[in-house]
Write a protein that holds these residues in place. Structure first.
Motif, mmCIF file in Angstrom:
data_model
loop_
_atom_site.group_PDB
_atom_site.id
_atom_site.type_symbol
_atom_site.label_atom_id
_atom_site.label_comp_id
_atom_site.label_asym_id
_atom_site.label_seq_id
_atom_site.Cartn_x
_atom_site.Cartn_y
_atom_site.Cartn_z
ATOM 1 N N ILE A 172 0.834 -1.208 0.000
ATOM 2 C CA ILE A 172 0.000 0.000 0.000
ATOM 3 C C ILE A 172 0.869 1.258 0.000
ATOM 4 C CG2 ILE A 172 -1.645 1.338 1.381
ATOM 5 C CD1 ILE A 172 -2.735 -1.454 2.343
ATOM 6 N N LYS A 173 1.887 1.271 0.842
ATOM 7 C CA LYS A 173 2.718 2.465 1.018
ATOM 8 C C LYS A 173 3.606 2.777 -0.186
ATOM 9 C CE LYS A 173 2.254 4.443 4.795
ATOM 10 N NZ LYS A 173 1.440 5.648 4.873
ATOM 11 N N ILE A 174 3.922 1.792 -1.000
ATOM 12 C CA ILE A 174 4.794 2.059 -2.148
ATOM 13 C C ILE A 174 4.143 3.062 -3.098
ATOM 14 C CG2 ILE A 174 4.018 0.085 -3.541
ATOM 15 C CD1 ILE A 174 7.602 1.530 -3.348
ATOM 16 N N ALA A 175 2.838 3.151 -3.070
ATOM 17 C CA ALA A 175 2.149 4.130 -3.915
ATOM 18 C C ALA A 175 2.542 5.560 -3.538
ATOM 19 C CB ALA A 175 0.639 3.949 -3.801
ATOM 20 N N GLU A 176 3.020 5.752 -2.315
ATOM 21 C CA GLU A 176 3.432 7.080 -1.860
ATOM 22 C C GLU A 176 4.892 7.389 -2.191
ATOM 23 O OE1 GLU A 176 2.473 7.424 2.292
ATOM 24 O OE2 GLU A 176 0.456 6.652 1.961
ATOM 25 N N ALA A 177 5.611 6.441 -2.746
ATOM 26 C CA ALA A 177 7.035 6.641 -3.023
ATOM 27 C C ALA A 177 7.264 7.796 -3.990
ATOM 28 C CB ALA A 177 7.660 5.359 -3.566
ATOM 29 N N SER A 178 6.415 7.909 -4.990
ATOM 30 C CA SER A 178 6.575 8.991 -5.966
ATOM 31 C C SER A 178 6.441 10.350 -5.292
ATOM 32 C CB SER A 178 5.532 8.864 -7.073
ATOM 33 O OG SER A 178 5.713 7.660 -7.764
ATOM 34 N N LYS A 179 5.452 10.477 -4.438
ATOM 35 C CA LYS A 179 5.238 11.735 -3.718
ATOM 36 C C LYS A 179 6.417 12.016 -2.785
ATOM 37 C CE LYS A 179 2.064 13.818 -0.413
ATOM 38 N NZ LYS A 179 0.871 13.602 0.389
ATOM 39 N N PHE A 180 6.863 10.999 -2.082
ATOM 40 C CA PHE A 180 7.989 11.145 -1.168
ATOM 41 C C PHE A 180 9.243 11.556 -1.932
ATOM 42 C CE2 PHE A 180 11.445 9.298 1.466
ATOM 43 C CZ PHE A 180 11.233 10.050 2.610
ATOM 44 N N HIS A 181 9.469 10.928 -3.077
ATOM 45 C CA HIS A 181 10.617 11.248 -3.925
ATOM 46 C C HIS A 181 10.571 12.720 -4.325
ATOM 47 C CE1 HIS A 181 12.809 11.487 -7.785
ATOM 48 N NE2 HIS A 181 13.593 10.547 -7.268
ATOM 49 N N ALA A 182 9.423 13.164 -4.784
ATOM 50 C CA ALA A 182 9.279 14.559 -5.208
ATOM 51 C C ALA A 182 9.560 15.513 -4.051
ATOM 52 C CB ALA A 182 7.873 14.791 -5.765
ATOM 53 N N GLU A 183 9.058 15.199 -2.873
ATOM 54 C CA GLU A 183 9.282 16.049 -1.703
ATOM 55 C C GLU A 183 10.757 16.076 -1.311
ATOM 56 O OE1 GLU A 183 7.154 18.102 0.088
ATOM 57 O OE2 GLU A 183 5.870 17.724 -1.648
ATOM 58 N N MET A 184 11.414 14.930 -1.362
ATOM 59 C CA MET A 184 12.837 14.869 -1.015
ATOM 60 C C MET A 184 13.648 15.806 -1.896
ATOM 61 S SD MET A 184 13.667 10.811 -0.439
ATOM 62 C CE MET A 184 15.396 11.077 -0.780
ATOM 63 N N TYR A 185 13.411 15.730 -3.185
ATOM 64 C CA TYR A 185 14.208 16.522 -4.112
ATOM 65 C C TYR A 185 13.752 17.976 -4.150
ATOM 66 C CZ TYR A 185 16.792 12.424 -5.301
ATOM 67 O OH TYR A 185 17.613 11.333 -5.209
ATOM 68 N N LYS A 186 12.483 18.213 -3.894
ATOM 69 C CA LYS A 186 11.964 19.581 -3.846
ATOM 70 C C LYS A 186 12.600 20.355 -2.699
ATOM 71 C CE LYS A 186 7.660 22.099 -3.020
ATOM 72 N NZ LYS A 186 6.228 21.925 -2.727
ATOM 73 N N HIS A 187 12.748 19.710 -1.565
ATOM 74 C CA HIS A 187 13.277 20.371 -0.378
ATOM 75 C C HIS A 187 14.788 20.226 -0.235
ATOM 76 C CE1 HIS A 187 9.336 21.455 0.993
ATOM 77 N NE2 HIS A 187 8.924 20.207 0.836
ATOM 78 N N GLY A 188 15.420 19.612 -1.212
ATOM 79 C CA GLY A 188 16.873 19.516 -1.196
ATOM 80 C C GLY A 188 17.432 18.469 -0.260
ATOM 81 N N VAL A 189 16.572 17.666 0.353
ATOM 82 C CA VAL A 189 17.053 16.634 1.273
ATOM 83 C C VAL A 189 17.974 15.677 0.544
ATOM 84 C CG1 VAL A 189 16.345 14.676 2.702
ATOM 85 C CG2 VAL A 189 15.040 16.804 2.757
ATOM 86 N N ALA A 190 17.690 15.419 -0.705
ATOM 87 C CA ALA A 190 18.464 14.431 -1.450
ATOM 88 C C ALA A 190 19.353 15.059 -2.511
ATOM 89 C CB ALA A 190 17.512 13.429 -2.091
ATOM 90 N N GLN A 191 19.578 16.365 -2.449
ATOM 91 C CA GLN A 191 20.401 16.994 -3.475
ATOM 92 C C GLN A 191 21.787 16.383 -3.540
ATOM 93 O OE1 GLN A 191 20.359 21.179 -2.713
ATOM 94 N NE2 GLN A 191 18.597 21.509 -4.034
ATOM 95 N N HIS A 192 22.338 16.042 -2.399
ATOM 96 C CA HIS A 192 23.678 15.473 -2.427
ATOM 97 C C HIS A 192 23.679 14.059 -2.989
ATOM 98 C CE1 HIS A 192 22.237 14.066 1.472
ATOM 99 N NE2 HIS A 192 23.193 13.174 1.466
ATOM 100 N N ALA A 193 22.524 13.433 -3.102
ATOM 101 C CA ALA A 193 22.463 12.111 -3.730
ATOM 102 C C ALA A 193 22.868 12.227 -5.190
ATOM 103 C CB ALA A 193 21.062 11.523 -3.619
ATOM 104 N N ALA A 194 22.356 13.251 -5.848
ATOM 105 C CA ALA A 194 22.677 13.443 -7.256
ATOM 106 C C ALA A 194 24.133 13.837 -7.429
ATOM 107 C CB ALA A 194 21.770 14.511 -7.849
ATOM 108 N N ALA A 195 24.610 14.728 -6.596
ATOM 109 C CA ALA A 195 25.983 15.196 -6.716
ATOM 110 C C ALA A 195 26.977 14.113 -6.340
ATOM 111 C CB ALA A 195 26.190 16.422 -5.829
ATOM 112 N N GLY A 196 26.672 13.351 -5.317
ATOM 113 C CA GLY A 196 27.606 12.347 -4.830
ATOM 114 C C GLY A 196 27.598 11.064 -5.620
ATOM 115 N N ALA A 197 26.539 10.799 -6.343
ATOM 116 C CA ALA A 197 26.426 9.515 -7.028
ATOM 117 C C ALA A 197 27.513 9.311 -8.065
ATOM 118 C CB ALA A 197 25.047 9.389 -7.682
#
Length: 172
Positions: free
Chosen positions: A128-153
């Motif tokens: 059930i919760k996996i349906a929220e992954a897209s929303k969570f992903h968008a929020e992470m990147y919108k708020h910069g929480v995961a910005q270093h994921a892109a830079a560090g990868a």
């Protein structure tokens, strides 16, 4: 921010479990339970790593879980764990169009686990919760929480001193 004593103990435990699984694999390469433990430990270790290191651990963990399933395809716990690996991988990918493929794989894995063990509440909850992954992903990147994921990868290092739990997206 330093690591808590509890986190340190968990890290030591996980590193030892990883070594044990690697050693056991040398003796028993067709032991699906050992491969499952190894894959799960690799996924758990991601919470203590940079995003680039986490991505490698996730890919290794997924590989071990897939190997376990090739030995015993009926292991619903492995299928569920594989879904978690796919979801975690998707969260580390900044491009939503690419990440969505991993979320879709996770949804398929979770659904397959539910079909194999319909009464398992953890599997039902995940499906059930996996349906929220897209929303969570968008929020992470919108708020910069995961910005270093892109830079560090690509570079193998993190550009942020903040540590982010790859499973929850929360700053540690």
């Amino acid at each position: 921010m330093g690591m808590s004593a509890e986190d340190f103990e968990q890290l030591v435990y996980l590193k030892q479990a990883r070594k044990d699984a690697e050693r056991n694999y040398g003796d028993y390469p067709n032991d699906a339970a050992n491969l499952t433990r190894w894959g799960a430990v690799l996924l758990d270790l991601t919470q203590f790593q940079t995003d680039a290191e986490s991505k490698n651990l996730i890919l290794d963990g997924i590989s071990k879980l897939e190997e376990a399933l090739s030995i015993n395809p009926e292991m619903h716990d492995v299928i569920w764990c594989l879904g978690s690996g796919h979801m975690m991988h998707g969260l580390l990918i900044p491009d939503y169009n690419v990440a969505r493929d991993y979320f879709d794989r996770a949804a398929e894995d979770y659904q397959q686990a539910v079909e194999k063990d319909p009464g398992n509440q953890k599997y039902l909850h995940s499906s059930i919760k996996i349906a929220e992954a897209s929303k969570f992903h968008a929020e992470m990147y919108k708020h910069g929480v995961a910005q270093h994921a892109a830079a560090g990868a690509g570079s193998g290092s993190s550009n942020s001193s903040a540590k982010v739990n790859n499973k929850t997206g929360k700053t540690l």
